[in-house]
Write an enzyme that holds these catalytic residues in place. Structure first.
Site, PDB file in Angstrom:
ATOM      1  N   HIS A  64      -1.005   0.428  -9.675  1.00 54.61           N
ATOM      2  CA  HIS A  64      -1.778  -0.418  -8.739  1.00 54.61           C
ATOM      3  C   HIS A  64      -2.552  -1.521  -9.486  1.00 54.61           C
ATOM      4  CE1 HIS A  64      -3.783  -0.364  -4.506  1.00 54.61           C
ATOM      5  NE2 HIS A  64      -3.710  -1.594  -4.997  1.00 54.61           N
ATOM      6  N   ARG A  85       0.848  -1.185   0.000  1.00 53.49           N
ATOM      7  CA  ARG A  85       0.000   0.000   0.000  1.00 53.49           C
ATOM      8  C   ARG A  85       0.883   1.234   0.000  1.00 53.49           C
ATOM      9  NH1 ARG A  85      -3.759  -2.203  -1.551  1.00 53.49           N
ATOM     10  NH2 ARG A  85      -5.864  -2.377  -0.737  1.00 53.49           N
ATOM     11  N   GLU A 136      -1.942   8.057  -4.052  1.00 49.29           N
ATOM     12  CA  GLU A 136      -2.283   7.641  -5.416  1.00 49.29           C
ATOM     13  C   GLU A 136      -3.751   7.978  -5.723  1.00 49.29           C
ATOM     14  OE1 GLU A 136      -1.332   3.400  -4.788  1.00 49.29           O
ATOM     15  OE2 GLU A 136      -3.445   2.958  -5.147  1.00 49.29           O
TER      16      GLU A 136
HETATM   17  C1  DGY Z   1      -6.201  -5.307  -2.989  1.00 49.61           C
HETATM   18  O1  DGY Z   1      -7.048  -6.169  -3.242  1.00 49.61           O
HETATM   19  O2  DGY Z   1      -6.093  -4.817  -1.870  1.00 49.61           O
HETATM   20  C2  DGY Z   1      -5.337  -4.869  -4.102  1.00 49.61           C
HETATM   21  O3  DGY Z   1      -4.467  -3.873  -3.707  1.00 49.61           O
HETATM   22  C3  DGY Z   1      -6.158  -4.422  -5.283  1.00 49.61           C
HETATM   23  O4  DGY Z   1      -6.699  -3.173  -5.068  1.00 49.61           O
END
Ligand code: DGY
Length: 320
Positions: A285, A238, A267
């Protein structure tokens, strides 16, 4: 007709069709991020299908007292205040497991791309600068046999460790709050180390831990300074886990060799300094973005929504 639900972003048509068998569905086909308009759009809705773009917090819950279920198609749920939902009796689910292997594939690809300078060399070629071979042109570092470091050893971390251990003969070291069972460590060829040792010893460090306030900037200037100058850093976890400004500086000064990033602080905006350094691979992402996996993630959110309103057991409930 069942209760009304909102699908907060555009999803595959068959997902909407499945939901329509059980619910009155408001589908945000326009796909704009609703942001401050989410509460307004949720009026009259008992359930919501969300992605990582929607924030479900106390203010939204106050504005939508009729909301009973929040079902995310993502595994990460740092955009949802689960405690506030629980206090109000709102059930919350995420979508783990179904994306593990696809996300691990991508993490491995990003790590390899950073180590072998794929993006940098491709940009060079596209700019028409390739005129002759030379011995160290875009020479990077090896993956096979190098030490793979993993910060956050959940399902995705273990899937990356398995790829490194079985496929590339990499010694694996990891740091995680809880240690894996000895037999799992053995099957992954993985050794637990403290965080600073992980930073010092890894040739390729991959971040796979969930975001939490404690994980904010867990990789900053100090941590980057501990890494080998030849090391790479890959973040598929993240944004906010890495201090992006410190990373850009470390890459510019060659404190570390290269980085692969799929997630960013703030982001979809990026720290502009990241765009200035050549030794980085940047993706928007997309680690879980294969068509079958995105279908599976969305279907799991649908399974949870249906269960929430038919008295069934939600397969991946998050409330304690
Ligand atoms: C998640 O599932 O958390 C991935 O980062 C896709 O957004």
């Amino acid at each position: 007709m069942g209760p009304k639900i909102l699908v907060a972003r555009r999803v595959f048509p068959e997902i909407v069709a499945r939901l329509q068998q059980h619910f009155e569905v408001d589908h945000n086909e326009g796909d704009e991020v609703l942001g401050a308009r989410l509460a307004e759009r949720l009026q009259g809705c008992a359930g919501v299908f969300i992605t990582g773009s929607e924030r479900i917090d106390q203010a939204l819950l106050d504005a939508c007292p009729q909301l009973k279920a929040v079902c995310a198609m993502t595994v990460g749920f740092n955009n949802v205040d689960v405690a506030a939902c629980t206090a109000r009796g709102v059930r919350v689910s995420n979508a783990p497991d179904v994306l593990t292997e696809t996300t691990a594939d991508f993490g491995f690809a990003l790590m390899m791309a950073a180590a072998r300078r794929l993006a940098e060399s491709e940009h060079y070629l596209r700019r028409g600068e390739w005129t002759r071979w030379s011995i160290d042109m875009f020479a990077g570092s090896d993956i096979h046999g190098a030490t793979l470091g993993i910060l956050g050893m959940g399902r995705i971390g273990q899937a990356i460790a398995r790829r490194g251990h079985l496929g590339f003969g990499m010694p694996v070291i990891y740091h995680n709050r809880s240690r894996l069972a000895p037999e799992v460590e053995a099957s992954l060829g993985a050794r637990w180390v403290d965080k600073d040792s992980l930073l010092c010893e890894a040739d390729h460090l991959v971040l796979v831990l969930p975001y939490s306030p404690e994980a904010h900037h867990i990789i900053g200037a100090r941590e980057l300074s501990l890494m080998k100058p030849s090391a790479t850093l890959t973040n598929i976890a993240r944004g906010g886990i890495v201090d992006d400004a410190a990373l850009a500086e470390a890459l510019a000064k060659k404190t570390i060799a290269a980085a692969g990033l799929d997630v960013y602080e703030g982001e979809p905006k990026l720290n502009p300094a990241l765009l200035e350094v050549p030794n980085i691979v940047l993706t928007p992402h997309i680690a879980s973005a294969s068509i079958p996996t995105r279908r599976a993630m969305a279907n799991l959110a649908v399974d949870n929504l249906i269960a929430a309103f038919t008295g069934g057991r939600m397969p991946t409930l998050l409330n304690p």
